[in-house]
Design a protein around this motif. Sequence first.
Motif, mmCIF file in Angstrom:
data_model
loop_
_atom_site.group_PDB
_atom_site.id
_atom_site.type_symbol
_atom_site.label_atom_id
_atom_site.label_comp_id
_atom_site.label_asym_id
_atom_site.label_seq_id
_atom_site.Cartn_x
_atom_site.Cartn_y
_atom_site.Cartn_z
ATOM 1 N N TRP A 101 0.821 -1.214 0.000
ATOM 2 C CA TRP A 101 0.000 0.000 0.000
ATOM 3 C C TRP A 101 0.856 1.266 0.000
ATOM 4 N N LEU A 112 -4.936 6.335 -2.792
ATOM 5 C CA LEU A 112 -4.443 5.050 -2.308
ATOM 6 C C LEU A 112 -4.119 4.157 -3.505
ATOM 7 N N ASP A 114 -2.328 0.346 -4.922
ATOM 8 C CA ASP A 114 -2.101 -1.052 -4.558
ATOM 9 C C ASP A 114 -1.048 -1.638 -5.501
ATOM 10 N N ALA A 143 -9.997 3.505 6.426
ATOM 11 C CA ALA A 143 -9.414 2.302 5.827
ATOM 12 C C ALA A 143 -7.903 2.257 6.039
ATOM 13 N N LEU A 144 -7.264 3.431 6.139
ATOM 14 C CA LEU A 144 -5.818 3.515 6.350
ATOM 15 C C LEU A 144 -5.439 3.577 7.827
ATOM 16 N N SER A 148 -7.245 -0.760 10.997
ATOM 17 C CA SER A 148 -7.638 -1.324 9.709
ATOM 18 C C SER A 148 -6.455 -1.985 9.011
ATOM 19 N N ILE A 149 -5.300 -1.328 9.049
ATOM 20 C CA ILE A 149 -4.114 -1.899 8.415
ATOM 21 C C ILE A 149 -3.704 -3.202 9.107
ATOM 22 N N GLN A 152 -5.943 -5.900 8.228
ATOM 23 C CA GLN A 152 -5.989 -6.075 6.775
ATOM 24 C C GLN A 152 -7.368 -5.759 6.184
ATOM 25 N N LYS A 153 -8.082 -4.852 6.843
ATOM 26 C CA LYS A 153 -9.387 -4.446 6.327
ATOM 27 C C LYS A 153 -9.263 -3.455 5.170
ATOM 28 N N VAL A 154 -8.095 -2.861 5.013
ATOM 29 C CA VAL A 154 -7.897 -1.933 3.909
ATOM 30 C C VAL A 154 -8.098 -2.641 2.568
ATOM 31 N N GLU A 155 -7.786 -3.945 2.527
ATOM 32 C CA GLU A 155 -7.984 -4.704 1.296
ATOM 33 C C GLU A 155 -9.470 -4.799 0.941
ATOM 34 N N TYR A 157 -11.762 -2.578 1.728
ATOM 35 C CA TYR A 157 -12.138 -1.244 1.250
ATOM 36 C C TYR A 157 -11.698 -1.046 -0.193
#
Length: 334
Positions: A101, A112, A114, A143-144, A148-149, A152-155, A157
Amino acid sequence: MSANLEAAVHEAQRYLNELPAPPNEANTCDWVIRPLLVAAGYLNHEILAQSGDIAKKIPDYTLLPSTDHAWFLEAKAWTAALESIHVDQAMNYAHLNGRRWVVLTNGKEWRLYDDHIQGKSSDRLVASATLQDTPGVFKLLTALSRDSILAQKVEEYASERRLREYLGTALADPASQVIKAIMQTIKKDLPSVKVDTGTIVEIIGRGQMTKDPIAAPTPVTAPIEPKGDHLFTFAHKGVKAVGRYNGKGFVILAGSQVAKFAQTSAVEFHAKAINKLIAAGEITESDSHWDVIKDITFNSPSAASNVVVGGASNGWDCWKDSKCRSLDKLFRSK
């Protein structure tokens, strides 16, 4: 943490109009970017500034350094436009260090990226939000956030944002493979029904997928109603607008959508145009776009399409009717 982040977003927004803007990159980092990261749950020692990485590059910030969840943030000055060279620079940090990220921001616009996405650096953009878009930037920063990081919830989002953009574009484009697949399925299941891709897009766009149109729920914004003349559609990155050409100018009809996020080269232009439409009571804010609530008249097709995309465009090619014929083909090619 949500309350802290919400308060930090509102404080940062004061630099848009109320307070003097950060004069340089260092002040942008100190006044806007770092406070937002702290409000997102990061501790001071988890925000490493100007530290060389394994490739001897120096990212502006490394978040959660020396962990499996580390990510990079490339910062620019408040007044700096986010250019493609900045994207390449930011993505190099992730690629060379085996991280996923990357965030590129000037404090006003947050993007953001990926690195797991194949293609050019610009193809790896999964989400963006401007500071004036309170719900959008709050969701992105959430999400950041540290929690969240680590979880791994940023994935989740990023995946949801990419899916929304893909479906929004595909379902509004009569030439898309998604619409063509739907048409083939309809022809198979309903062989006696006459159908074309333009009609499918129109029905999906109006939310009329019900056996009884009378029982359909009332839309939040005014529906797009034909007025006896030729209608043209333009879909771009999840927004869809419908309008009519009157021989001189172009009218975007109520019920349409226009871009909330501007192209990099047109941030100020788009902001002025949007502010004018807000003042006239012609648009209202939605989660990822602006909803048109009154018909808007423009002096040319391109002026109309520029607002839809948030930047420069050729309206004579963009606006197309249900048979995919452009304004240029119908009114100028002869």
